[in-house]
Enzyme design. Structure first.
Site, PDB file in Angstrom:
ATOM      1  N   ASP A  52      -8.293  31.446  48.469  1.00 10.13           N
ATOM      2  CA  ASP A  52      -7.568  30.283  48.366  1.00 10.13           C
ATOM      3  C   ASP A  52      -6.165  30.678  48.624  1.00 10.13           C
ATOM      4  O   ASP A  52      -5.636  31.948  48.019  1.00 10.13           O
ATOM      5  CB  ASP A  52      -8.058  29.519  47.159  1.00 10.13           C
ATOM      6  CG  ASP A  52      -7.719  28.111  47.182  1.00 10.13           C
ATOM      7  OD1 ASP A  52      -7.566  27.337  48.145  1.00 10.13           O
ATOM      8  OD2 ASP A  52      -7.797  27.477  46.007  1.00 10.13           O
ATOM      9  N   SER A  97      -8.863  32.449  43.743  1.00 10.54           N
ATOM     10  CA  SER A  97      -7.779  32.161  43.705  1.00 10.54           C
ATOM     11  C   SER A  97      -7.232  33.964  43.720  1.00 10.54           C
ATOM     12  O   SER A  97      -7.908  34.982  43.702  1.00 10.54           O
ATOM     13  CB  SER A  97      -7.091  31.613  42.712  1.00 10.54           C
ATOM     14  OG  SER A  97      -7.506  32.564  41.461  1.00 10.54           O
ATOM     15  N   GLY A 146      -9.525  18.065  45.113  1.00  4.39           N
ATOM     16  CA  GLY A 146     -10.717  17.294  45.076  1.00  4.39           C
ATOM     17  C   GLY A 146     -11.055  16.619  43.718  1.00  4.39           C
ATOM     18  O   GLY A 146     -11.402  15.250  43.316  1.00  4.39           O
ATOM     19  N   ASP A 206      -0.860  30.753  52.692  1.00  7.84           N
ATOM     20  CA  ASP A 206      -0.164  29.628  52.252  1.00  7.84           C
ATOM     21  C   ASP A 206       1.426  29.931  52.391  1.00  7.84           C
ATOM     22  O   ASP A 206       2.113  30.655  51.460  1.00  7.84           O
ATOM     23  CB  ASP A 206      -0.456  29.384  50.842  1.00  7.84           C
ATOM     24  CG  ASP A 206       0.421  28.049  50.171  1.00  7.84           C
ATOM     25  OD1 ASP A 206       1.121  27.752  50.967  1.00  7.84           O
ATOM     26  OD2 ASP A 206       0.023  27.824  49.004  1.00  7.84           O
ATOM     27  N   HIS A 260      -7.535  19.258  49.755  1.00  7.06           N
ATOM     28  CA  HIS A 260      -7.202  19.895  48.660  1.00  7.06           C
ATOM     29  C   HIS A 260      -7.046  18.777  47.485  1.00  7.06           C
ATOM     30  O   HIS A 260      -7.086  17.856  47.545  1.00  7.06           O
ATOM     31  CB  HIS A 260      -6.084  20.437  48.627  1.00  7.06           C
ATOM     32  CG  HIS A 260      -6.145  21.864  49.361  1.00  7.06           C
ATOM     33  ND1 HIS A 260      -5.954  23.260  48.745  1.00  7.06           N
ATOM     34  CD2 HIS A 260      -6.286  22.081  50.750  1.00  7.06           C
ATOM     35  CE1 HIS A 260      -6.087  24.155  49.708  1.00  7.06           C
ATOM     36  NE2 HIS A 260      -6.403  23.691  50.698  1.00  7.06           N
TER      37      HIS A 260
END
Ligand code: 13P
Length: 286
Positions: free
Chosen positions: A82, A50, A209, A104, A207
């Site tokens: 990510d 991240s 999970g 994103d 996504h």
């Protein structure tokens, strides 16, 4: 074959309909543990970081860990950034050696998202890297990014158009999935995955999970979810393993850090091998 492009990993997975675990690591122990799991199972693996992890460890130290731990590794692995809404962080990571990024811009209008993601794809291609894209925010907050508001879902036509015009390598749709811990079993729009894959041939990233059932994984992977993201599950397992071990340390008044690390590592490896087995990628290294 050690570090390989994301597309090499996902194209094979999509063609053979298995899933590749994309696990968010957050320190040296979790990085080493998930890589060891991939080696143990002879499986491809996507290691995710991240933006928060990049910041907390530092770009150079984190990449140094990745380089030294993957030197000589004999299963296909790649390093993915990510959910990153910040273009500068994308540029820094691509420049340092990350070979995959999720830009994103899901909170932006689709046209603006598309305009920017085209630039990100060009930037990534220049260094041989690949790009994941999304146009609908995944519900939930992941390492400080995102929101608990349920995002508006776009039509199939808008999604297909975005995938085709952007040139992205993997697409992350909203299908009722969410980051974090599910309060109840999620109701997932699996047909959307089939429709997207059928229309574009581009693999889907699943996504949220953590907390999905085995049946949901099996069904979604068969429909084209070649990349399966796991983050919360590792965080929870890591923290609980530490807590349990430290309670024992306290009770025995015995304080030995290497024993703690060894114990927690076992939990990390078990969690990662469990997902690898579940997603069907064991033995799929090349
Ligand atoms: P979970 O935290 O629910 O496992 O989701 C992970 C994820 O999708 C990372 O982007």
């Amino acid at each position: 074959m050690p570090v390989v492009p994301l597309k090499d990993i996902l194209d094979r997975a999509l063609a053979e309909r298995y899933g590749v675990a994309a696990i968010n690591i957050f320190n040296d122990l979790t990085l080493e543990g998930v890589l060891a799991a991939a080696v143990e199972r002879n499986s491809p693996l996507i290691v995710q970081t991240s933006v928060k992890t990049v910041r907390s460890i530092g770009l150079d130290v984190l990449y140094g860990m990745w380089e030294s731990m993957t030197a000589g590794i004999e299963v296909p692995v790649c390093l993915h950034l990510d959910h990153c809404p910040e273009r500068e962080v994308i540029t820094e990571c691509l420049g340092r050696g990350w070979n995959s990024v999720l830009f994103d811009a899901s909170r932006q209008p689709v046209e603006e998202n598309l305009r920017q993601v085209i630039e990100v794809v060009a930037e990534a291609r220049a260094v041989g890297a690949h790009v994941e894209g999304e146009i609908e925010a995944i519900t939930g907050v992941e390492d400080g990014i995102g929101s608990d508001d349920v995002a508006q879902r776009q039509s199939l036509e808008v999604a297909v158009d975005f995938i085709e015009r952007s040139g992205i390598d993997v697409f992350a749709p909203s299908i009722g999935n969410a980051h974090g811990v599910y309060v109840a079993e999620p109701t997932l729009d699996a047909q959307r995955v089939s429709d997207l894959v059928e229309a574009t041939g581009v693999p889907v990233a699943l996504h949220g999970g953590t907390g999905m059932t085995d049946e949901q994984f099996t069904d979604l992977i068969a429909r084209g979810c070649a990349k399966v993201n796991i983050s919360t599950g590792l965080k929870v397992a890591f923290m609980k393993a530490n807590l349990e071990f430290l309670r024992g340390s306290e009770a025995a008044n015995k304080w030995d850090p290497p024993s703690l690390f060894r114990d927690v590592r076992t939990t990390v490896v078990q969690l990662a091998t469990g997902y690898i087995d579940k997603f069907g990628s064991a033995g799929k290294a090349w």
